[in-house]
Scaffold this motif. Structure first.
Motif, PDB file in Angstrom:
ATOM      1  N   ALA A  30       1.584 -31.246 -14.101  1.00  0.00           N
ATOM      2  CA  ALA A  30       2.203 -32.128 -13.113  1.00  0.00           C
ATOM      3  C   ALA A  30       1.973 -31.552 -11.723  1.00  0.00           C
ATOM      4  O   ALA A  30       1.505 -30.420 -11.573  1.00  0.00           O
ATOM      5  N   ILE A  31       2.330 -32.342 -10.735  1.00  0.00           N
ATOM      6  CA  ILE A  31       2.449 -31.809  -9.373  1.00  0.00           C
ATOM      7  C   ILE A  31       3.884 -31.308  -9.230  1.00  0.00           C
ATOM      8  O   ILE A  31       4.833 -32.048  -9.531  1.00  0.00           O
ATOM      9  N   TYR A  32       4.026 -30.092  -8.787  1.00  0.00           N
ATOM     10  CA  TYR A  32       5.341 -29.473  -8.639  1.00  0.00           C
ATOM     11  C   TYR A  32       5.730 -29.444  -7.162  1.00  0.00           C
ATOM     12  O   TYR A  32       4.943 -29.027  -6.306  1.00  0.00           O
ATOM     13  N   TYR A  33       6.940 -29.885  -6.894  1.00  0.00           N
ATOM     14  CA  TYR A  33       7.468 -29.941  -5.539  1.00  0.00           C
ATOM     15  C   TYR A  33       8.701 -29.059  -5.430  1.00  0.00           C
ATOM     16  O   TYR A  33       9.520 -29.014  -6.344  1.00  0.00           O
ATOM     17  N   CYS A  34       8.842 -28.382  -4.283  1.00  0.00           N
ATOM     18  CA  CYS A  34      10.109 -27.753  -3.993  1.00  0.00           C
ATOM     19  C   CYS A  34      10.843 -28.624  -2.974  1.00  0.00           C
ATOM     20  O   CYS A  34      10.223 -29.321  -2.177  1.00  0.00           O
ATOM     21  N   ALA A  35      12.156 -28.584  -3.052  1.00  0.00           N
ATOM     22  CA  ALA A  35      12.999 -29.402  -2.193  1.00  0.00           C
ATOM     23  C   ALA A  35      14.229 -28.596  -1.818  1.00  0.00           C
ATOM     24  O   ALA A  35      14.639 -27.698  -2.561  1.00  0.00           O
TER      25      ALA A  35
END
Length: 123
Positions: free
Chosen positions: A91-96
């Motif tokens: 997947a594409i991993y995002y931090c928030a």
């Protein structure tokens, strides 16, 4: 605060990766941080979260026991250590990040997002 996620790549099943999320333009210690991921054709899903001081973490059931999130506020950086990777982790991993947190698993809670880093696990 601006977030920059990095550390993704192409690995084989069973391998490990460590993602980093570096904050700029603000002090990361003011923010709770979470990781989300989005696979092709699927909705964005919660992966892990960590509170301001790192005293509390939460994980999706699918990654519990394999992934660990941590942070180093002195470096303005949060991490996602991913072990025993599986093909379904691709997947594409995002931090928030957010300064106000009620439900750490909800993407709606977070108003600061990084650009994402691609993780591809071959089986």
């Amino acid at each position: 605060v601006q977030l920059q996620a990095s550390g993704g790549g192409l690995v084989q099943a069973g391998d490990s990766l460590r993602l980093s999320c570096v904050a700029s333009g603000g002090t990361l210690s003011w923010y709770a941080v979470a990781w989300f991921r989005q696979a092709p054709g699927k909705e964005c899903e919660f992966v892990a979260s960590i509170t301001w001081s790192g005293g509390s973490t939460a994980y999706a059931e699918s990654v519990k026991g394999r992934f660990t999130t941590s942070r180093d506020n002195a470096k303005n950086t949060a991490y996602l250590q991913m072990n025993s990777l599986k093909a379904e982790d691709t997947a594409i991993y995002y931090c928030a990040a957010t300064t106000v947190l009620r439900d750490p698993r909800s993407s709606d809670e977070y108003n600061n997002w990084g650009q994402g880093t691609q993780v591809t696990v071959s089986s």
